[in-house]
Each structure stands twice: as structure tokens, then as C-alpha cells.
Scaffold this motif. Structure first.
Motif, PDB file in Angstrom:
ATOM      1  N   VAL A   1     -10.243  54.397 126.689  1.00 26.07           N
ATOM      2  CA  VAL A   1     -11.641  54.266 126.259  1.00 26.07           C
ATOM      3  C   VAL A   1     -11.969  52.795 126.011  1.00 26.07           C
ATOM      4  CG1 VAL A   1     -13.247  54.721 124.355  1.00 26.07           C
ATOM      5  CG2 VAL A   1     -11.888  56.581 125.301  1.00 26.07           C
TER       6      VAL A   1
ATOM      7  N   THR B   1      -5.945  60.002 113.965  1.00 23.88           N
ATOM      8  CA  THR B   1      -5.511  61.371 114.250  1.00 23.88           C
ATOM      9  C   THR B   1      -4.510  61.837 113.204  1.00 23.88           C
ATOM     10  OG1 THR B   1      -5.868  61.085 116.614  1.00 23.88           O
ATOM     11  CG2 THR B   1      -4.386  62.859 115.947  1.00 23.88           C
TER      12      THR B   1
ATOM     13  N   SER C   1      -6.937  46.475 123.680  1.00 25.66           N
ATOM     14  CA  SER C   1      -7.303  47.894 123.714  1.00 25.66           C
ATOM     15  C   SER C   1      -6.223  48.760 123.080  1.00 25.66           C
ATOM     16  CB  SER C   1      -7.534  48.345 125.155  1.00 25.66           C
ATOM     17  OG  SER C   1      -8.603  47.648 125.724  1.00 25.66           O
TER      18      SER C   1
ATOM     19  N   PHE D   1      -7.520  55.521 116.965  1.00 26.47           N
ATOM     20  CA  PHE D   1      -7.244  56.837 117.537  1.00 26.47           C
ATOM     21  C   PHE D   1      -5.943  57.429 116.995  1.00 26.47           C
ATOM     22  CE2 PHE D   1     -10.492  55.386 120.343  1.00 26.47           C
ATOM     23  CZ  PHE D   1     -11.141  56.523 120.759  1.00 26.47           C
ATOM     24  N   ARG D   2      -4.821  56.709 117.139  1.00 25.84           N
ATOM     25  CA  ARG D   2      -3.535  57.278 116.722  1.00 25.84           C
ATOM     26  C   ARG D   2      -3.467  57.468 115.211  1.00 25.84           C
ATOM     27  NH1 ARG D   2       1.214  56.246 114.538  1.00 25.84           N
ATOM     28  NH2 ARG D   2       3.040  57.279 115.361  1.00 25.84           N
TER      29      ARG D   2
ATOM     30  N   MET E   1      -3.487  60.913 121.903  1.00 26.23           N
ATOM     31  CA  MET E   1      -4.799  60.403 121.502  1.00 26.23           C
ATOM     32  C   MET E   1      -4.848  58.883 121.617  1.00 26.23           C
ATOM     33  SD  MET E   1      -6.862  62.788 121.025  1.00 26.23           S
ATOM     34  CE  MET E   1      -8.187  61.809 120.384  1.00 26.23           C
ATOM     35  N   TRP E   2      -3.726  58.218 121.340  1.00 23.63           N
ATOM     36  CA  TRP E   2      -3.664  56.771 121.541  1.00 23.63           C
ATOM     37  C   TRP E   2      -3.903  56.435 123.008  1.00 23.63           C
ATOM     38  CZ3 TRP E   2      -0.497  54.327 124.962  1.00 23.63           C
ATOM     39  CH2 TRP E   2      -0.611  52.934 124.992  1.00 23.63           C
TER      40      TRP E   2
ATOM     41  N   ALA F   1      -6.723  50.955 119.801  1.00 20.68           N
ATOM     42  CA  ALA F   1      -6.533  52.404 119.961  1.00 20.68           C
ATOM     43  C   ALA F   1      -5.528  52.935 118.951  1.00 20.68           C
ATOM     44  CB  ALA F   1      -6.077  52.726 121.378  1.00 20.68           C
TER      45      ALA F   1
ATOM     46  N   TRP G   1      -5.452  58.086 125.329  1.00 16.76           N
ATOM     47  CA  TRP G   1      -6.843  58.324 125.672  1.00 16.76           C
ATOM     48  C   TRP G   1      -7.727  57.230 125.076  1.00 16.76           C
ATOM     49  CZ3 TRP G   1     -11.507  59.916 123.343  1.00 16.76           C
ATOM     50  CH2 TRP G   1     -12.441  60.432 124.231  1.00 16.76           C
ATOM     51  N   GLY G   2      -7.468  56.883 123.816  1.00 21.44           N
ATOM     52  CA  GLY G   2      -8.258  55.839 123.150  1.00 21.44           C
ATOM     53  C   GLY G   2      -8.069  54.469 123.776  1.00 21.44           C
TER      54      GLY G   2
END
Length: 141
Positions: free
Chosen positions: A129, A22, A10, A18-19, A122-123, A14, A125-126
Motif C-alpha cells: 500500500v 494488527t 514503506s 499495519f503489523r 498484514m505488514w 507498514a 499488504w501494508g
């Protein structure tokens, strides 16, 4: 398996989805100069920076899953994951990884810290997720 392998995978995913995404979006919006998915070699390994970041992020995700007690039977700690990523990963980069590479904190650090906090948050959070998406409801803590 849910305690080590799933958070590891994960965190790796991510970092990519995500990172780095972003950073790429902020670069496309001309907010920051650094672009995501940097292929500059990370010394001393010579691997692309985005790949090294993804590997380190995978290890951090295992720690995050353990500290936040991420499991399918508990509510997801969305805010805590966001803050963990933003604070812990940014601090580790600025105060541990960069000095080992010869880059010392100096001058106006606010833009760099803000960019690091945003992308690393954001990482976090991702990573949560992906952890929640991969977890099986029948497994115990």
C-alpha cells in the motif's frame, strides 16, 4: 530511488501502521496475549522491540519489492505481498531471529505461527500500500 529508498520507508511505516496495529487490535479483542508496540528492550541493542521490528521490516520490504517487481507500470501484486509477508517474515522470525536470541521452536507452535502469519501478512499488504502510494508514474522500472 524507487528501488531501495521507497520500499525501505514503506516497510518501516507498514510495520508501525499495519503489523503493530494488527497486534494491538488482536490484543484489544483479547485474541492474543502479546500487545503491539512492545517497548521491551531487544537485546543486545537495547532498542524497543517495535522499533527493531520496523527496521528489519524495512530491509525485508526492499527484498519484497525486488522479488515481486513492484512498479507503477505493473498491476499491484496484492496476494503475493500478503503471502510474502506472512510466510517469509514468520519463517525468518521463528527459524533465524528467535534461535539467535535463544528461543527455540518447540511444543505447539500453531498459535504462535498463526499470530505471526496474520500480523506479518498484514505488514506485506501494508508495505505494498505504501509503495504504491509513494511511487511516481513517470519513473521507469
Amino acid at each position: 530511488m524507487q528501488k531501495i529508498i521507497l520500499p525501505f520507508v514503506s516497510g518501516f511505516l507498514a510495520s508501525l501502521f499495519f503489523r503493530e496495529a494488527t497486534l494491538a487490535l488482536l490484543h484489544a479483542a483479547q485474541v492474543i496475549d502479546a500487545a503491539g508496540f512492545s517497548t521491551d528492550p531487544f537485546q543486545p541493542l537495547g532498542l524497543p522491540e517495535f522499533l527493531v521490528n520496523a527496521i528489519w521490516s524495512a530491509f525485508w520490504a526492499v527484498l519484497m519489492a525486488w522479488l515481486l517487481r513492484v512498479s507503477p507500470s505493473r498491476p499491484a501484486p496484492w496476494v503475493q505481498a500478503f503471502v510474502f509477508g506472512g510466510l517469509v517474515l514468520t519463517a525468518a522470525t521463528v527459524f533465524v531471529v528467535d534461535p539467535l536470541r535463544g528461543i527455540w521452536p518447540s511444543g505447539n507452535m500453531l498459535p504462535r505461527l498463526a499470530m505471526g502469519f496474520g500480523s506479518n501478512a498484514m505488514w506485506g499488504w501494508g508495505a505494498l500500500v505504501f509503495m504504491r502510494a509513494f511511487m511516481n508514474e513517470t519513473d521507469e522500472d
